[in-house]
Design an enzyme around this catalytic site. Structure first.
Site, PDB file in Angstrom:
ATOM      1  N   ARG A 189       9.180  -7.112   1.189  1.00 38.97           N
ATOM      2  CA  ARG A 189       8.216  -8.049   0.980  1.00 38.97           C
ATOM      3  C   ARG A 189       9.189  -9.387   1.477  1.00 38.97           C
ATOM      4  O   ARG A 189      10.224  -9.355   0.450  1.00 38.97           O
ATOM      5  CB  ARG A 189       6.755  -8.562   0.390  1.00 38.97           C
ATOM      6  CG  ARG A 189       6.157  -7.498   0.858  1.00 38.97           C
ATOM      7  CD  ARG A 189       4.705  -6.725   0.332  1.00 38.97           C
ATOM      8  NE  ARG A 189       4.882  -6.551  -1.027  1.00 38.97           N
ATOM      9  CZ  ARG A 189       4.485  -6.123  -2.319  1.00 38.97           C
ATOM     10  NH1 ARG A 189       3.339  -6.727  -2.625  1.00 38.97           N
ATOM     11  NH2 ARG A 189       5.211  -5.197  -3.569  1.00 38.97           N
ATOM     12  N   LYS A 193       8.042 -10.749  -6.022  1.00 35.47           N
ATOM     13  CA  LYS A 193       7.953  -9.771  -7.231  1.00 35.47           C
ATOM     14  C   LYS A 193       8.656 -10.311  -8.208  1.00 35.47           C
ATOM     15  O   LYS A 193       9.505 -11.742  -7.949  1.00 35.47           O
ATOM     16  CB  LYS A 193       9.013  -8.225  -7.323  1.00 35.47           C
ATOM     17  CG  LYS A 193       8.961  -7.119  -6.078  1.00 35.47           C
ATOM     18  CD  LYS A 193       7.178  -6.489  -6.430  1.00 35.47           C
ATOM     19  CE  LYS A 193       7.078  -5.865  -7.320  1.00 35.47           C
ATOM     20  NZ  LYS A 193       5.711  -5.023  -7.522  1.00 35.47           N
ATOM     21  N   TYR A 241       4.497 -12.744  -8.263  1.00 32.66           N
ATOM     22  CA  TYR A 241       3.680 -12.230  -8.952  1.00 32.66           C
ATOM     23  C   TYR A 241       5.252 -11.792 -10.209  1.00 32.66           C
ATOM     24  O   TYR A 241       6.446 -12.051 -10.071  1.00 32.66           O
ATOM     25  CB  TYR A 241       3.703 -10.205  -8.577  1.00 32.66           C
ATOM     26  CG  TYR A 241       2.779 -10.067  -7.618  1.00 32.66           C
ATOM     27  CD1 TYR A 241       1.275 -10.227  -7.861  1.00 32.66           C
ATOM     28  CD2 TYR A 241       3.169 -10.207  -6.223  1.00 32.66           C
ATOM     29  CE1 TYR A 241       0.729 -10.616  -7.205  1.00 32.66           C
ATOM     30  CE2 TYR A 241       1.870  -9.631  -5.304  1.00 32.66           C
ATOM     31  CZ  TYR A 241       0.356 -10.193  -5.583  1.00 32.66           C
ATOM     32  OH  TYR A 241      -0.358  -9.928  -4.718  1.00 32.66           O
ATOM     33  N   HIS A 243       3.517  -9.986 -13.964  1.00 25.09           N
ATOM     34  CA  HIS A 243       3.177  -9.061 -15.021  1.00 25.09           C
ATOM     35  C   HIS A 243       4.044  -9.258 -16.242  1.00 25.09           C
ATOM     36  O   HIS A 243       4.677  -8.010 -16.263  1.00 25.09           O
ATOM     37  CB  HIS A 243       3.345  -7.840 -13.982  1.00 25.09           C
ATOM     38  CG  HIS A 243       2.498  -7.951 -12.542  1.00 25.09           C
ATOM     39  ND1 HIS A 243       1.298  -7.421 -12.828  1.00 25.09           N
ATOM     40  CD2 HIS A 243       2.366  -7.744 -11.646  1.00 25.09           C
ATOM     41  CE1 HIS A 243       0.821  -7.435 -11.256  1.00 25.09           C
ATOM     42  NE2 HIS A 243       1.903  -7.509 -10.454  1.00 25.09           N
ATOM     43  N   GLU A 299      -0.589 -12.799 -10.100  1.00 23.21           N
ATOM     44  CA  GLU A 299      -2.135 -12.312 -10.550  1.00 23.21           C
ATOM     45  C   GLU A 299      -2.830 -12.423 -11.379  1.00 23.21           C
ATOM     46  O   GLU A 299      -3.981 -12.183 -11.606  1.00 23.21           O
ATOM     47  CB  GLU A 299      -1.233 -10.742 -10.793  1.00 23.21           C
ATOM     48  CG  GLU A 299      -0.519 -10.536 -12.583  1.00 23.21           C
ATOM     49  CD  GLU A 299       1.282 -11.343 -11.980  1.00 23.21           C
ATOM     50  OE1 GLU A 299       1.077 -11.607 -11.359  1.00 23.21           O
ATOM     51  OE2 GLU A 299       1.382 -11.615 -13.834  1.00 23.21           O
ATOM     52  N   VAL A 351      -4.223   5.881  -6.288  1.00 22.13           N
ATOM     53  CA  VAL A 351      -4.637   4.493  -6.027  1.00 22.13           C
ATOM     54  C   VAL A 351      -4.473   4.151  -7.222  1.00 22.13           C
ATOM     55  O   VAL A 351      -2.937   3.268  -7.332  1.00 22.13           O
ATOM     56  CB  VAL A 351      -5.395   3.918  -5.233  1.00 22.13           C
ATOM     57  CG1 VAL A 351      -4.672   2.795  -4.439  1.00 22.13           C
ATOM     58  CG2 VAL A 351      -5.394   4.240  -4.165  1.00 22.13           C
ATOM     59  N   ILE A 361      -2.928   4.840 -10.243  1.00 20.94           N
ATOM     60  CA  ILE A 361      -1.465   5.080 -10.523  1.00 20.94           C
ATOM     61  C   ILE A 361      -0.658   3.883 -11.415  1.00 20.94           C
ATOM     62  O   ILE A 361      -0.155   4.083 -12.927  1.00 20.94           O
ATOM     63  CB  ILE A 361      -0.474   6.063  -9.696  1.00 20.94           C
ATOM     64  CG1 ILE A 361       0.961   6.632 -10.438  1.00 20.94           C
ATOM     65  CG2 ILE A 361      -0.222   5.071  -8.342  1.00 20.94           C
ATOM     66  CD1 ILE A 361       0.095   7.642 -11.554  1.00 20.94           C
TER      67      ILE A 361
HETATM   68  N1  LIG Z   1      -1.081   1.730  -5.965  1.00 23.12           N
HETATM   69  C1  LIG Z   1      -1.038   0.839  -5.397  1.00 23.12           C
HETATM   70  O1  LIG Z   1       0.210   0.522  -5.002  1.00 23.12           O
HETATM   71  C2  LIG Z   1      -2.335  -0.511  -5.498  1.00 23.12           C
HETATM   72  C3  LIG Z   1      -1.941  -1.029  -4.928  1.00 23.12           C
HETATM   73  C4  LIG Z   1      -3.220  -2.590  -5.112  1.00 23.12           C
HETATM   74  C5  LIG Z   1      -3.960  -2.093  -6.208  1.00 23.12           C
HETATM   75  N2  LIG Z   1      -4.046  -1.103  -7.175  1.00 23.12           N
HETATM   76  C6  LIG Z   1      -4.753   0.180  -8.144  1.00 23.12           C
HETATM   77  O2  LIG Z   1      -5.781   0.524  -7.250  1.00 23.12           O
HETATM   78  C7  LIG Z   1      -7.521   0.351  -8.665  1.00 23.12           C
HETATM   79  C8  LIG Z   1      -8.636   0.150  -7.989  1.00 23.12           C
HETATM   80  O3  LIG Z   1      -8.080  -1.513  -7.810  1.00 23.12           O
HETATM   81  P1  LIG Z   1      -9.207  -2.090  -7.616  1.00 23.12           P
HETATM   82  O4  LIG Z   1      -8.814  -3.778  -6.602  1.00 23.12           O
HETATM   83  O5  LIG Z   1     -10.133  -1.512  -5.869  1.00 23.12           O
HETATM   84  O6  LIG Z   1     -10.695  -2.819  -8.458  1.00 23.12           O
HETATM   85  P2  LIG Z   1     -11.738  -3.151  -8.880  1.00 23.12           P
HETATM   86  O7  LIG Z   1     -12.084  -3.340  -9.628  1.00 23.12           O
HETATM   87  O8  LIG Z   1     -11.959  -3.737  -6.960  1.00 23.12           O
HETATM   88  O9  LIG Z   1     -12.943  -1.683  -8.530  1.00 23.12           O
HETATM   89  C9  LIG Z   1     -12.672  -0.475  -9.529  1.00 23.12           C
HETATM   90  C10 LIG Z   1     -13.920  -0.330  -9.273  1.00 23.12           C
HETATM   91  O10 LIG Z   1     -13.714   1.050 -10.622  1.00 23.12           O
HETATM   92  C11 LIG Z   1     -15.124   1.069 -10.307  1.00 23.12           C
HETATM   93  N3  LIG Z   1     -15.562   2.523 -11.467  1.00 23.12           N
HETATM   94  C12 LIG Z   1     -14.937   2.166 -13.019  1.00 23.12           C
HETATM   95  N4  LIG Z   1     -15.491   2.510 -13.589  1.00 23.12           N
HETATM   96  C13 LIG Z   1     -16.002   4.146 -12.730  1.00 23.12           C
HETATM   97  C14 LIG Z   1     -15.773   5.357 -12.857  1.00 23.12           C
HETATM   98  N5  LIG Z   1     -15.609   5.524 -14.353  1.00 23.12           N
HETATM   99  N6  LIG Z   1     -16.232   6.181 -11.584  1.00 23.12           N
HETATM  100  C15 LIG Z   1     -16.745   5.973 -10.845  1.00 23.12           C
HETATM  101  N7  LIG Z   1     -15.770   4.526  -9.783  1.00 23.12           N
HETATM  102  C16 LIG Z   1     -15.622   3.296 -11.918  1.00 23.12           C
HETATM  103  C17 LIG Z   1     -15.519   0.040 -10.706  1.00 23.12           C
HETATM  104  O11 LIG Z   1     -17.138  -0.328 -10.591  1.00 23.12           O
HETATM  105  C18 LIG Z   1     -14.792  -1.429 -10.008  1.00 23.12           C
HETATM  106  O12 LIG Z   1     -15.920  -0.925  -8.953  1.00 23.12           O
HETATM  107  C19 LIG Z   1      -6.500  -0.971  -9.799  1.00 23.12           C
HETATM  108  O13 LIG Z   1      -6.017   0.401 -10.850  1.00 23.12           O
HETATM  109  C20 LIG Z   1      -5.486  -1.330  -8.856  1.00 23.12           C
HETATM  110  O14 LIG Z   1      -4.194  -1.556 -10.141  1.00 23.12           O
HETATM  111  C21 LIG Z   1      -2.794   0.226  -6.634  1.00 23.12           C
END
Ligand SMILES: NC(=O)c1ccc[n+]([C@@H]2O[C@H](COP(=O)([O-])OP(=O)(O)OC[C@H]3O[C@@H](n4cnc5c(N)ncnc54)[C@H](O)[C@@H]3O)[C@@H](O)[C@H]2O)c1
Length: 371
Positions: A15, A75, A94, A96, A118, A267, A269
């Site tokens: 990016r 980054k 970003y 972090h 962030e 996701v 992770i």
């Molecule tokens: N791997 C990647 O490249 C990547 C990229 C972007 C985001 N992420 C990660 O994805 C994850 C989700 O991000 P988001 O933006 O959707 O967050 P978000 O806050 O919008 O949504 C999270 C949801 O999880 C729900 N939740 C919490 N505990 C729960 C449970 N026990 N059972 C079911 N649902 C539950 C919450 O109520 C909420 O609706 C985060 O960890 C974020 O860092 C990863």
């Protein structure tokens, strides 16, 4: 203001901080834009594309770090980049910082004014500069999962949409926030049988109203989760408990209840993962198999679609970049308390409370810095 962007040097980062279109907007506001040669190649933008929008191409990053009043990146700065940061310069990217004491020490030492994407907030405590990456990851999770379900990739050989006369695949999305909503949208679009689990009544209601009969919603109790996971072809882990490690919602014993060749895409992770058997993988080698279940656990999913991700990111970062360039960072932060939340380090002081607390620095509130 002279604003610069450089080629990202972190491993496998394609990016770029400013697209040619963003450069065009800054130029139209009367600013000078310097771009390191090749900075946009990862998103298919050539030096000529930037020049056509009024930017100036420079041969190396050093020139940009040394001469630009604001550097816009994606980054966190790498050690070689951090060595070039200086007092009076704005770094907008970003960061972090909380889990990264070395970077924080370097930023503090440099005197730079560091604004972290962030921690910039939006109305209602939202994090609008993180949201587009969750949208990308959510949408990608379905295509990654669909690929992993193919026999050649270790999956059980299920086409998510089915075909006339054959049942569609079953997709279970755990967590119906930004990632989960976007995953469900893609799965529904493919014609899969979709169930979204969440613990938040508001989230369940919002999802129910949006998807109506096209996706089922289910409260995320232990029993419901176990039942849904056992029946799934593809499970998307998309939970987030802000500020905490992801809860381990799918245990190893639960894998034995699943269909052999089913797929887990974790996701979450980047927050440690929500499946007990997850460990972070890379785009080079994204999947592994545990107890017959395929795991996809890439920690930086948006990196694979650098072009889409860069444009999505620029859509939300550009308005603030323009405000900082137009007004100077102090006035831009005074005028916009949400942007002010982004200030993490200024002139050797840590101005973000959680970073100061986690890493043992004195905390200097942004208000004090802005006078
Ligand atoms: N791997 C990647 O490249 C990547 C990229 C972007 C985001 N992420 C990660 O994805 C994850 C989700 O991000 P988001 O933006 O959707 O967050 P978000 O806050 O919008 O949504 C999270 C949801 O999880 C729900 N939740 C919490 N505990 C729960 C449970 N026990 N059972 C079911 N649902 C539950 C919450 O109520 C909420 O609706 C985060 O960890 C974020 O860092 C990863």
């Amino acid at each position: 203001m002279r604003v610069g962007t450089v080629r990202e040097i972190k491993n496998h980062e394609y990016r770029v901080g400013l697209t040619p279109e963003s450069a065009c907007e800054l130029v139209a506001h009367g600013h000078e834009v310097w771009v390191e040669t090749g900075a946009g190649l990862g998103i298919g933008a050539s030096d000529r594309d930037y020049e056509a929008q009024g930017a100036t191409i420079k041969a190396d990053a050093a020139t940009i770090f040394d001469s630009c009043e604001m550097v816009v990146k994606v980054k966190e700065p790498q050690p070689a980049e951090r060595a070039r940061l200086r007092e009076g310069q704005v770094l907008y990217t970003y960061l972090h910082l909380a889990p990264d004491p070395e970077q924080t020490a370097d930023l503090v030492k440099s005197g730079v004014t560091a604004i972290a994407y962030e921690t910039v907030t939006g109305p209602g405590g939202a994090l609008p500069l993180l949201k587009p990456m969750s949208q990308v990851a959510g949408r990608m999770s379905i295509q990654a999962g669909a690929t992993a379900l193919e026999k050649a990739h270790g999956g059980r050989g299920v086409l998510l949409g089915g075909v006339p006369g054959v049942m569609p695949g079953k997709v279970v999305v755990i967590g119906g926030g930004v990632v989960g909503f976007n995953a469900a949208q893609m799965a529904v679009g493919l014609g899969a049988d979709v169930t979204i689990l969440d613990r938040s009544p508001d989230a369940l209601e919002r999802l129910g109203i949006h998807f109506e009969s096209r996706a089922k919603t289910r409260f995320s109790s232990k029993a419901n989760l176990a039942d849904s996971v056992a029946d799934a072809d593809l499970v998307i882990g998309a939970v987030l408990i802000p500020g905490a490690a992801a809860p381990k919602l799918v245990s190893r014993p639960m894998l034995s209840t699943m269909k052999p060749g089913a797929v887990l895409v974790d996701v979450a992770i980047d927050q440690g993962g929500c499946f007990e058997t997850s460990h972070a993988t890379t785009h080079d080698n994204p999947t592994f198999v545990v107890d017959g279940i395929v795991h996809y656990c890439v920690a930086n999913m948006p990196g694979a679609v650098a072009r889409t991700s860069t444009y999505a990111l620029n859509n939300v970062t550009l308005p603030h970049a323009l405000a900082i360039a137009d007004k100077g960072w102090q006035q831009a932060l005074r005028d916009d308390p949400h942007l002010a939340e982004g200030l993490n380090v200024h002139a050797g002081k840590v101005t973000y409370e959680a970073v100061a607390a986690d890493l043992g620095y004195d905390y200097v509130p942004v208000g004090q810095v802005l006078g």
